[in-house]
Design a protein around this motif. Structure first.
Motif, PDB file in Angstrom:
ATOM      1  N   SER A   1       0.013   3.924   0.824  1.00  0.00           N
ATOM      2  CA  SER A   1       0.581   2.825   0.060  1.00  0.00           C
ATOM      3  C   SER A   1       0.693   1.566   0.901  1.00  0.00           C
ATOM      4  N   ALA A   2       0.561   0.424   0.238  1.00  0.00           N
ATOM      5  CA  ALA A   2       0.802  -0.875   0.867  1.00  0.00           C
ATOM      6  C   ALA A   2       1.894  -1.574   0.082  1.00  0.00           C
TER       7      ALA A   2
ATOM      8  N   PHE B   1      -5.650 -11.200  -3.072  1.00  0.00           N
ATOM      9  CA  PHE B   1      -6.978 -10.638  -2.852  1.00  0.00           C
ATOM     10  C   PHE B   1      -8.072 -11.702  -2.847  1.00  0.00           C
ATOM     11  N   PHE B   2      -7.833 -12.854  -3.477  1.00  0.00           N
ATOM     12  CA  PHE B   2      -8.873 -13.870  -3.629  1.00  0.00           C
ATOM     13  C   PHE B   2      -9.192 -14.538  -2.292  1.00  0.00           C
ATOM     14  N   ALA B   3     -10.441 -14.464  -1.877  1.00  0.00           N
ATOM     15  CA  ALA B   3     -10.941 -15.124  -0.665  1.00  0.00           C
ATOM     16  C   ALA B   3     -10.155 -14.742   0.592  1.00  0.00           C
ATOM     17  N   THR B   4      -9.672 -13.492   0.627  1.00  0.00           N
ATOM     18  CA  THR B   4      -9.011 -12.950   1.823  1.00  0.00           C
ATOM     19  C   THR B   4      -9.664 -11.616   2.164  1.00  0.00           C
ATOM     20  N   ASN B   5      -9.279 -11.037   3.279  1.00  0.00           N
ATOM     21  CA  ASN B   5      -9.800  -9.726   3.653  1.00  0.00           C
ATOM     22  C   ASN B   5      -8.822  -8.600   3.293  1.00  0.00           C
ATOM     23  N   LEU B   6      -7.863  -8.880   2.425  1.00  0.00           N
ATOM     24  CA  LEU B   6      -6.848  -7.880   2.088  1.00  0.00           C
ATOM     25  C   LEU B   6      -7.464  -6.589   1.556  1.00  0.00           C
ATOM     26  N   HIS B   7      -8.369  -6.692   0.604  1.00  0.00           N
ATOM     27  CA  HIS B   7      -8.962  -5.482   0.021  1.00  0.00           C
ATOM     28  C   HIS B   7      -9.700  -4.662   1.084  1.00  0.00           C
ATOM     29  N   LEU B   8     -10.484  -5.310   1.922  1.00  0.00           N
ATOM     30  CA  LEU B   8     -11.184  -4.592   2.996  1.00  0.00           C
ATOM     31  C   LEU B   8     -10.208  -3.946   3.965  1.00  0.00           C
ATOM     32  N   PHE B   9      -9.151  -4.661   4.307  1.00  0.00           N
ATOM     33  CA  PHE B   9      -8.136  -4.108   5.201  1.00  0.00           C
ATOM     34  C   PHE B   9      -7.489  -2.869   4.587  1.00  0.00           C
ATOM     35  N   LEU B  10      -7.100  -2.953   3.319  1.00  0.00           N
ATOM     36  CA  LEU B  10      -6.451  -1.815   2.650  1.00  0.00           C
ATOM     37  C   LEU B  10      -7.405  -0.638   2.503  1.00  0.00           C
ATOM     38  N   GLN B  11      -8.664  -0.917   2.156  1.00  0.00           N
ATOM     39  CA  GLN B  11      -9.654   0.160   2.065  1.00  0.00           C
ATOM     40  C   GLN B  11      -9.820   0.855   3.413  1.00  0.00           C
ATOM     41  N   GLY B  12      -9.921   0.068   4.476  1.00  0.00           N
ATOM     42  CA  GLY B  12     -10.076   0.617   5.817  1.00  0.00           C
ATOM     43  C   GLY B  12      -8.898   1.465   6.247  1.00  0.00           C
ATOM     44  N   ALA B  13      -7.731   1.147   5.725  1.00  0.00           N
ATOM     45  CA  ALA B  13      -6.518   1.908   6.048  1.00  0.00           C
ATOM     46  C   ALA B  13      -6.325   3.092   5.103  1.00  0.00           C
ATOM     47  N   GLY B  14      -7.234   3.273   4.154  1.00  0.00           N
ATOM     48  CA  GLY B  14      -7.126   4.388   3.215  1.00  0.00           C
ATOM     49  C   GLY B  14      -6.085   4.190   2.130  1.00  0.00           C
ATOM     50  N   VAL B  15      -5.683   2.965   1.901  1.00  0.00           N
ATOM     51  CA  VAL B  15      -4.655   2.669   0.900  1.00  0.00           C
ATOM     52  C   VAL B  15      -5.242   2.783  -0.498  1.00  0.00           C
ATOM     53  N   ASN B  16      -4.519   3.487  -1.377  1.00  0.00           N
ATOM     54  CA  ASN B  16      -4.920   3.537  -2.774  1.00  0.00           C
ATOM     55  C   ASN B  16      -3.771   3.220  -3.724  1.00  0.00           C
ATOM     56  N   ARG B  17      -2.602   2.879  -3.169  1.00  0.00           N
ATOM     57  CA  ARG B  17      -1.443   2.479  -3.968  1.00  0.00           C
ATOM     58  C   ARG B  17      -0.931   1.137  -3.464  1.00  0.00           C
ATOM     59  N   VAL B  18      -0.641   0.230  -4.399  1.00  0.00           N
ATOM     60  CA  VAL B  18      -0.129  -1.087  -4.047  1.00  0.00           C
ATOM     61  C   VAL B  18       1.201  -1.289  -4.757  1.00  0.00           C
TER      62      VAL B  18
ATOM     63  N   TYR C   1      -7.372   0.247  -7.650  1.00  0.00           N
ATOM     64  CA  TYR C   1      -6.359   0.980  -6.886  1.00  0.00           C
ATOM     65  C   TYR C   1      -5.780   2.056  -7.790  1.00  0.00           C
ATOM     66  N   GLU C   2      -5.558   3.213  -7.233  1.00  0.00           N
ATOM     67  CA  GLU C   2      -5.080   4.370  -7.994  1.00  0.00           C
ATOM     68  C   GLU C   2      -3.763   4.084  -8.697  1.00  0.00           C
ATOM     69  N   SER C   3      -2.874   3.372  -8.009  1.00  0.00           N
ATOM     70  CA  SER C   3      -1.557   3.066  -8.559  1.00  0.00           C
ATOM     71  C   SER C   3      -1.173   1.649  -8.143  1.00  0.00           C
ATOM     72  N   VAL C   4      -0.745   0.869  -9.125  1.00  0.00           N
ATOM     73  CA  VAL C   4      -0.255  -0.485  -8.863  1.00  0.00           C
ATOM     74  C   VAL C   4       1.133  -0.578  -9.474  1.00  0.00           C
TER      75      VAL C   4
END
Length: 153
Positions: free
Chosen positions: A10-11, A70-87, A110-113
């Motif tokens: 989770s993030a 998420f727009f024009a940032t690396n947030l999604h890539l960072f979360l994917q790299g950390a294995g995050v599926n819940r926000v 994302y699995e859960s928002v």
């Protein structure tokens, strides 16, 4: 089926919690400090983080330039790299930055928002309520802080 709010994968996103934004909503939202994922906008007068919100050295922080984190940032890539599926999202302004970040998280599969509804704010209760309904309609969980803390998380 109950929503799992556990920290595993989770993030926790804290959106726009600067003095300037909180002053706009004075008395209408609750502040939670010491969270794992923190977001802020570019510096300047009024953009200091609110008292009580502490970003630790190991916390991930990014500058967002539009409504969505998420727009024009690396947030999604960072979360994917950390294995995050819940926000899990808190902060202000619900009809703008919160809503757009949440809609993008849903769009990114994302699995859960979740939006913790009593730790977010909008200019009026009517605007807030309408946006919460819209977020629920796309599958976003909207627990209160007490519900979220009382879960497995």
């Amino acid at each position: 089926m109950a929503t799992d709010y556990s920290w595993n994968k989770s993030a926790f996103l804290v959106i726009d919690m600067q003095e300037e934004m909180l002053n706009y909503f004075k008395g209408t939202c609750t502040l939670m400090g010491n969270q794992n994922q923190s977001l802020e906008t570019r510096g300047g007068v009024g953009t200091e983080l609110v008292d009580g919100l502490v970003i630790k050295k190991e916390d991930y922080k990014l500058v967002k330039t539009r409504f969505s984190a998420f727009f024009a940032t690396n947030l999604h890539l960072f979360l994917q790299g950390a294995g995050v599926n819940r926000v899990i999202v808190t902060g202000v302004q619900t009809p703008n930055c919160i809503r757009q970040t949440v809609f993008d998280a849903v769009e990114l599969d994302y699995e859960s928002v979740s939006v913790i509804v009593d730790v977010t704010a909008a200019a009026t209760p009517e605007i807030y309520a309408a946006n919460v309904v819209d977020m629920r309609n796309v599958g976003v969980a909207t627990p209160t802080l007490q519900q979220w803390c009382g879960s497995d998380g």
